[in-house]
Design an enzyme around this catalytic site. Structure first.
Site, mmCIF file in Angstrom:
data_model
loop_
_atom_site.group_PDB
_atom_site.id
_atom_site.type_symbol
_atom_site.label_atom_id
_atom_site.label_comp_id
_atom_site.label_asym_id
_atom_site.label_seq_id
_atom_site.Cartn_x
_atom_site.Cartn_y
_atom_site.Cartn_z
ATOM 1 N N CYS A 19 3.790 -6.057 -1.984
ATOM 2 C CA CYS A 19 5.267 -6.491 -1.629
ATOM 3 C C CYS A 19 4.937 -7.581 -0.488
ATOM 4 O O CYS A 19 5.718 -8.372 -0.359
ATOM 5 C CB CYS A 19 5.849 -5.139 -0.698
ATOM 6 S SG CYS A 19 7.513 -5.532 -0.307
ATOM 7 N N CYS B 293 7.016 1.029 0.160
ATOM 8 C CA CYS B 293 7.514 -0.266 1.063
ATOM 9 C C CYS B 293 9.065 -0.643 0.526
ATOM 10 O O CYS B 293 9.362 -0.962 -0.412
ATOM 11 C CB CYS B 293 6.445 -1.138 0.700
ATOM 12 S SG CYS B 293 7.329 -3.046 0.789
#
Length: 395
Positions: free
Chosen positions: A100, A200
């Site tokens: 991410c 995330c």
């Protein structure tokens, strides 16, 4: 005044990062990233991203900075979620947080920030950046955060020099209690907010349910392997080359059901990972059972009793050539070269003494002490002192 876009997540860390930058005289803009969201797999009916974006908005209002939300769900779905499904399907365990950062926060998001005329992107990561000169050129260093308990450099182990050049980490010199104290003094709505858990940006998600959307349940056997199984008594030939010795140390054991006894059933090998002990639902054992290996081709899980089972430990791991990544490209190893480093194979693991060995087809990382649950698909990151200099995907 230089312009900085802060990724305001609705948490205390990014809130204080924005405040500190403002104090340092930057022109600050707050952006909230709306990433992928799927109601069918969140643990409760709360909607974390809505709550978080509201908190981010309140912080921006309090600081008097411009604020907007950017919807990155499509890119997130494609670069993170789809990747996760592919990896789990292959029997590997991906790290969505590292990805991410590489693919979303410091790539897609950074490009949006630059299109707004930003000089930098800032996040609430607990890590530090510094700059040195090598052969007359600026080189950026990624350093561990001052708070040993919260250091997040590992999650940024895939960043490049270009990404670091445009990044700021305003809270890297602070500890978590100090960050909370600043937020309380400033009366920020996020001062007491708990740290987010879960994937995330996906919020509070049950991983098995998340995976079951794409990977169908499929019953298979759980096999228990005895710690005295002869498969663990491998005597290495005396005259091995260094590379052959490393190949042997990093090699995955090919278990077959006949090596052990059946102790239960599971709903899909691809939902499980090496080193896992929860979720097996096998009772009546003297010690907890740990997963020592999974085989998605035969849909079999192999387990061993206790955290000291020999099937959990290996002294070396391999990173394929295309997966070796140097943040400090000036330190990259030539073939046949070695480097003594400190390394970790997961977030929060204490750093371990290790040696990198670069060969034509990739890199071996050999550890001074055998490591438990080296997991394919995860990242190994290596440090010189408190500087993270490179990383790679464990193959």
């Amino acid at each position: 005044m230089k312009r900085v876009v802060v990724g305001l997540s609705g948490g205390v860390d990014s809130s204080v990062a924005a405040y500190l930058l403002q104090q340092q005289g930057y022109e600050v803009i707050g952006l909230f990233m709306k990433n992928w969201h799927d109601d069918s797999v969140t643990i409760s009916n709360e909607c974390p991203w809505l709550e978080d974006s509201n908190d981010a908005l309140l912080v921006a209002e309090k600081l008097g900075i411009p604020f907007q939300t950017v919807d990155l769900s499509e890119q997130y779905q494609e670069k993170i979620v789809d990747y996760m499904f592919r990896e789990y399907e292959k029997g590997r365990t991906p790290n969505p947080d590292v990805l991410c950062n590489r693919e979303i926060k410091f790539d897609v998001f950074m490009k949006i920030a630059m299109s707004l005329g930003a000089d930098y992107v800032a996040t609430g990561h607990y890590c530090k950046k510094s700059e040195i000169e090598v052969d007359g050129e600026p080189v950026y260093q990624l350093l561990a955060g001052a708070d040993n308990n919260k250091d997040q450099s590992y999650f940024l182990c895939q960043l490049s020099q270009e990404q670091l050049a445009k990044s700021l980490f305003p809270i890297g010199e602070l500890t978590k209690p100090e960050v909370r104290e600043i937020a309380a003094q400033m009366d920020l709505v996020t001062a007491e907010k708990k740290d987010s858990q879960g994937l995330c940006f996906i919020g509070k998600v049950r991983l098995p349910e998340f995976l079951q959307q794409k990977l169908q349940p499929k019953e298979g056997l759980i096999i228990q392997i005895d710690k005295n199984n002869p498969v663990y008594n491998i005597d290495a030939p005396k005259l091995l080359s260094v590379e052959d010795g490393l190949v042997l140390e990093a090699k995955k054991i090919d278990y077959i059901p006949e090596m052990g006894k059946v102790v239960g059933n599971h709903q899909g090998a691809h939902y499980f990972t090496t080193g896992q002990r929860k979720g097996l639902n096998v009772g009546g054992t003297t010690d907890p059972l740990f997963i020592i290996s999974t085989n998605v081709a035969t849909n079999t899980i192999y387990t061993g009793l206790s955290s000291q089972h020999p099937g959990l430990f290996k002294k070396a791991l391999f990173v394929e050539k295309s997966e070796v990544h140097w943040i400090r490209t000036d330190l990259a190893l030539a073939n046949g070269k070695t480097m003594d480093v400190l390394a970790r194979i997961r977030y929060r693991q204490p750093l371990q003494k290790a040696t990198l060995h670069q060969f034509e087809n990739g890199m071996y990382v050999s550890f001074e002490e055998p490591q438990s649950a080296i997991t394919e698909g995860q990242f190994v990151a290596w440090y010189l002192g408190d500087e993270l200099v490179g990383s790679g995907v464990i193959s």
